[in-house]
Enzyme design. Structure first.
Site, PDB file in Angstrom:
ATOM      1  N   HIS A 168     -11.795  -5.803 -41.353  1.00 25.19           N
ATOM      2  CA  HIS A 168     -11.433  -6.635 -39.889  1.00 25.19           C
ATOM      3  C   HIS A 168     -12.615  -7.034 -39.450  1.00 25.19           C
ATOM      4  O   HIS A 168     -13.862  -6.608 -39.785  1.00 25.19           O
ATOM      5  CB  HIS A 168     -10.930  -5.249 -39.114  1.00 25.19           C
ATOM      6  N   HIS A 185      -5.303 -13.804 -41.926  1.00 26.39           N
ATOM      7  CA  HIS A 185      -4.783 -12.955 -40.607  1.00 26.39           C
ATOM      8  C   HIS A 185      -3.326 -12.358 -40.994  1.00 26.39           C
ATOM      9  O   HIS A 185      -3.141 -12.041 -41.934  1.00 26.39           O
ATOM     10  CB  HIS A 185      -4.598 -14.417 -39.905  1.00 26.39           C
ATOM     11  N   SER A 236      -4.526 -16.085 -33.936  1.00 23.77           N
ATOM     12  CA  SER A 236      -3.346 -16.751 -33.534  1.00 23.77           C
ATOM     13  C   SER A 236      -3.690 -16.622 -31.941  1.00 23.77           C
ATOM     14  O   SER A 236      -2.983 -17.345 -31.142  1.00 23.77           O
ATOM     15  CB  SER A 236      -2.092 -15.764 -33.758  1.00 23.77           C
ATOM     16  N   ARG A 248      -3.097   0.907 -35.702  1.00 25.49           N
ATOM     17  CA  ARG A 248      -1.696   0.202 -36.192  1.00 25.49           C
ATOM     18  C   ARG A 248      -1.270   0.767 -37.472  1.00 25.49           C
ATOM     19  O   ARG A 248      -0.134   0.957 -37.622  1.00 25.49           O
ATOM     20  CB  ARG A 248      -1.777  -1.228 -35.869  1.00 25.49           C
ATOM     21  N   ASP A 300      -1.834  -4.679 -41.699  1.00 30.09           N
ATOM     22  CA  ASP A 300      -1.085  -5.195 -42.622  1.00 30.09           C
ATOM     23  C   ASP A 300      -0.911  -4.558 -43.976  1.00 30.09           C
ATOM     24  O   ASP A 300       0.112  -4.609 -44.876  1.00 30.09           O
ATOM     25  CB  ASP A 300      -1.723  -6.640 -43.198  1.00 30.09           C
TER      26      ASP A 300
HETATM   27  N1  CMX Z   1     -11.847  -7.512 -49.799  1.00 31.51           N
HETATM   28  C1  CMX Z   1     -12.935  -8.076 -50.280  1.00 31.51           C
HETATM   29  N2  CMX Z   1     -13.877  -8.607 -49.546  1.00 31.51           N
HETATM   30  C2  CMX Z   1     -13.759  -8.377 -48.358  1.00 31.51           C
HETATM   31  C3  CMX Z   1     -12.663  -7.847 -47.597  1.00 31.51           C
HETATM   32  C4  CMX Z   1     -11.759  -7.320 -48.366  1.00 31.51           C
HETATM   33  N3  CMX Z   1     -10.648  -6.941 -47.975  1.00 31.51           N
HETATM   34  N4  CMX Z   1     -13.396  -7.895 -46.176  1.00 31.51           N
HETATM   35  C5  CMX Z   1     -14.327  -8.312 -46.097  1.00 31.51           C
HETATM   36  N5  CMX Z   1     -14.749  -8.904 -47.343  1.00 31.51           N
HETATM   37  C6  CMX Z   1     -16.072  -9.771 -47.627  1.00 31.51           C
HETATM   38  C7  CMX Z   1     -15.879 -10.959 -46.933  1.00 31.51           C
HETATM   39  O1  CMX Z   1     -15.029 -11.792 -47.519  1.00 31.51           O
HETATM   40  C8  CMX Z   1     -17.422 -11.445 -46.769  1.00 31.51           C
HETATM   41  O2  CMX Z   1     -17.742 -11.712 -48.257  1.00 31.51           O
HETATM   42  P1  CMX Z   1     -18.862 -13.184 -48.104  1.00 31.51           P
HETATM   43  O3  CMX Z   1     -20.155 -12.703 -47.289  1.00 31.51           O
HETATM   44  O4  CMX Z   1     -18.633 -13.290 -49.495  1.00 31.51           O
HETATM   45  O5  CMX Z   1     -18.168 -14.120 -47.469  1.00 31.51           O
HETATM   46  C9  CMX Z   1     -17.958  -9.846 -46.438  1.00 31.51           C
HETATM   47  O6  CMX Z   1     -16.941  -9.305 -47.059  1.00 31.51           O
HETATM   48  C10 CMX Z   1     -18.224  -9.929 -45.097  1.00 31.51           C
HETATM   49  O7  CMX Z   1     -17.019  -9.857 -44.392  1.00 31.51           O
HETATM   50  P2  CMX Z   1     -16.922  -8.884 -42.998  1.00 31.51           P
HETATM   51  O8  CMX Z   1     -17.936  -9.566 -42.055  1.00 31.51           O
HETATM   52  O9  CMX Z   1     -16.607  -7.563 -43.255  1.00 31.51           O
HETATM   53  O10 CMX Z   1     -15.263  -9.555 -42.574  1.00 31.51           O
HETATM   54  P3  CMX Z   1     -15.096 -11.096 -41.814  1.00 31.51           P
HETATM   55  O11 CMX Z   1     -15.055 -10.604 -40.231  1.00 31.51           O
HETATM   56  O12 CMX Z   1     -15.684 -11.994 -42.284  1.00 31.51           O
HETATM   57  O13 CMX Z   1     -13.526 -10.968 -42.145  1.00 31.51           O
HETATM   58  C11 CMX Z   1     -11.104 -10.429 -42.570  1.00 31.51           C
HETATM   59  C12 CMX Z   1     -12.357 -10.078 -41.890  1.00 31.51           C
HETATM   60  C13 CMX Z   1      -9.872  -9.387 -42.061  1.00 31.51           C
HETATM   61  C14 CMX Z   1     -10.920 -11.639 -42.666  1.00 31.51           C
HETATM   62  C15 CMX Z   1     -11.467  -9.876 -44.092  1.00 31.51           C
HETATM   63  O14 CMX Z   1     -11.903  -8.448 -44.079  1.00 31.51           O
HETATM   64  C16 CMX Z   1     -10.431  -9.832 -45.072  1.00 31.51           C
HETATM   65  O15 CMX Z   1     -10.329 -10.991 -45.464  1.00 31.51           O
HETATM   66  N6  CMX Z   1      -9.710  -8.914 -45.312  1.00 31.51           N
HETATM   67  C17 CMX Z   1      -8.427  -9.127 -45.933  1.00 31.51           C
HETATM   68  C18 CMX Z   1      -7.486 -10.052 -45.597  1.00 31.51           C
HETATM   69  C19 CMX Z   1      -6.743  -9.320 -44.418  1.00 31.51           C
HETATM   70  O16 CMX Z   1      -6.212  -8.106 -44.450  1.00 31.51           O
HETATM   71  N7  CMX Z   1      -6.597  -9.880 -43.273  1.00 31.51           N
HETATM   72  C20 CMX Z   1      -5.639  -9.293 -42.230  1.00 31.51           C
HETATM   73  C21 CMX Z   1      -6.530  -8.852 -41.027  1.00 31.51           C
HETATM   74  C22 CMX Z   1      -5.772  -8.410 -39.885  1.00 31.51           C
HETATM   75  C23 CMX Z   1      -4.900  -9.384 -39.291  1.00 31.51           C
HETATM   76  O17 CMX Z   1      -5.354 -10.434 -38.839  1.00 31.51           O
HETATM   77  O18 CMX Z   1      -3.531  -9.596 -39.581  1.00 31.51           O
END
Ligand code: CMX
Length: 436
Positions: A316, A269, A239, A325, A371
């Site tokens: 994250h 996000h 964002s 947070r 979140d």
């Molecule tokens: N559940 C399951 N798998 C997860 C995960 C979770 N909560 N967090 C990361 N992973 C997975 C990724 O999908 C990725 O898988 P692939 O290799 O198959 O693509 C792998 O672990 C590596 O990811 P990462 O480097 O640890 O995390 P990223 O930087 O790629 O992504 C985020 C970060 C937040 C998108 C991810 O942790 C996620 O999807 N979390 C759940 C959604 C969420 O809570 N989002 C809110 C974030 C805060 C915000 O912006 O508001």
């Protein structure tokens, strides 16, 4: 000129030579390198954005203007009868890096009452949308609809670059002041049969938001805490980065923030707060009246992972520890709703999920983010329409990203335009061991 605007101008004049000197004398100093996996991996961790408004440490989490969350809450003046600072004082702090005096804050509260008057056509725009539109669509469309009144867009052709920050600050302030009323309107229009509650003169933003939502105390403090915690997370998150990118084309605050909100609405996000509640409620449904236990929570988490989905509220892109947070909200819950069943369940998930995610071995960060905890508080105070939760995030996020684009204009940050390469180029550089 308000005291805030006058102080901001002084701060901008003090700061400009620093950026100019860095650019002129040290422009060639290397601060980062880019690997193939970063180019293919969402530009993760490439140090290529500059902001002084907040900084996110991998371990410690966010600092706003150099202060961590407890320090920020302790430093700023609290609202009358409340435990948390006014959002107005936080806005002053984000923009200037200084704690406002009582007089500064009072002037700002009064200023926001005037700026906060939402044009009636905004409500017509919301009403014109299908009522089953997602509330984030309503918020983004409402913000965009006000572009026609942008002070920056109106002044642009007759203005010098050094003065761009002024109408940008005006638009940003107008938007920040209006967002709570727009959000509350969306809520009451969509879920409360259009029974709209008008703003009340004399209240600070948190108290007015609680009033317009129709939720009693201490929801005023919940709103203050929520908006401040969700405001800023440095520049690279979707964002913030989207808002900054769009603004770099000299698009005004309305175009830029509406775009940023559309990024916030993604499930990875800001929409994750809605997804968390959705996950918890479907888990409770599966339990069919049985008590949640660590075993059945663990099984549900594995079921989610095995179905190819992420655990919402965990992980994250930058953080490698529990999000402060999350902790700040957990402490609020421990004080105000310690026996709430949903809070207890969220705590149980906190005890189980990091182990499950670590065992799965994919995520770099198995800990909860903001979140994972935010919805519980909203639910407890009666705000149970959880597809609205990202709108609350959006109101808070406005503070950070709009402060940032005001400074972007002040420091004349240019059009953002990273360079792309082709897959064949990557293959060639891979074979040569680098781009030579
Ligand atoms: N559940 C399951 N798998 C997860 C995960 C979770 N909560 N967090 C990361 N992973 C997975 C990724 O999908 C990725 O898988 P692939 O290799 O198959 O693509 C792998 O672990 C590596 O990811 P990462 O480097 O640890 O995390 P990223 O930087 O790629 O992504 C985020 C970060 C937040 C998108 C991810 O942790 C996620 O999807 N979390 C759940 C959604 C969420 O809570 N989002 C809110 C974030 C805060 C915000 O912006 O508001």
């Amino acid at each position: 000129m308000t005291r805030l605007k006058a102080r901001l101008l002084e701060k901008i004049q003090e700061h400009r030579p620093r950026t100019q000197r860095l650019n002129k004398e040290f422009g060639d100093v290397v601060i980062d390198q880019v690997t193939i996996s970063q180019a293919l991996g969402g530009a993760r961790d490439i140090h290529a954005l500059v902001t002084d408004i907040s900084y996110l440490d991998y371990q410690e989490g966010i600092r706003f203007r150099g202060k961590n969350i407890p320090e920020t809450f302790a430093a700023l003046p609290t609202a009358p009868g409340g435990e948390y600072p006014t959002v107005e004082s936080f806005w002053y702090f984000l923009l200037t890096g200084e704690v406002p005096t009582k007089e500064d804050t009072e002037e700002l509260v009064a200023d926001f009452q005037i700026r906060g008057q939402v044009p009636s056509y905004v409500f017509d725009v919301i009403r014109a949308l299908p009522k089953d539109s997602h509330p984030m669509v309503m918020l983004s469309a409402a913000v965009l609809s006000m572009q026609k009144d942008s002070k920056f867009a109106a002044a642009y052709h007759g203005m010098k670059k050094n003065d761009y920050w002024d109408p940008m600050f005006e638009d940003a302030s107008d938007l920040v002041a209006r967002l709570p009323q727009i959000a509350a309107f969306i809520y009451r229009y969509k879920y409360k049969n259009g029974d709209i509650i008008a703003p009340k003169p004399g209240l600070d933003m948190g108290a007015n938001f609680a009033h317009m939502m129709g939720i009693a105390k201490p929801y005023d403090d919940v709103a203050r805490m929520y908006f401040i915690l969700h405001s800023d997370h440095e520049s690279g998150n979707v964002s913030a980065h989207t808002t900054h990118l769009v603004a770099s084309a000299l698009s005004d605050a309305y175009y830029s923030f509406s775009a940023g909100l559309n990024g916030l609405a993604g499930p990875l996000h800001g929409l994750a707060n809605q997804e968390v509640l959705d996950w918890i409620l479907s888990f409770q449904k599966q339990l069919n009246g049985a008590e949640p236990t660590e075993e059945n929570v663990k099984k549900a988490l594995w079921d989610t992972l095995n179905s190819g989905h992420v655990i919402p509220g965990y992980g994250h892109a930058i953080l490698r520890k529990t999000d402060p947070r999350y902790t700040a909200q957990m402490e609020f819950c421990q004080k105000h709703l310690p026996t709430d069943p949903l809070f207890k369940l969220v705590n149980m998930i906190y005890h189980v999920a990091p182990g499950v995610l670590t065992e799965q071995g994919k995520t770099k960060n198995p800990w909860p983010n903001v979140d994972a905890q935010s919805g519980v508080i909203q639910w407890y105070y009666g705000l149970r329409e959880y597809d609205f939760y990202t709108v609350l995030f959006g109101v808070g996020r406005g503070l950070g990203v709009l402060a940032n684009i005001t400074w972007d204009r002040a420091l004349s940050y240019p059009l953002e335009r990273p360079k792309s390469v082709t897959t064949a180029m990557l293959e060639e550089w891979a074979a040569k061991g680098g781009r030579k």
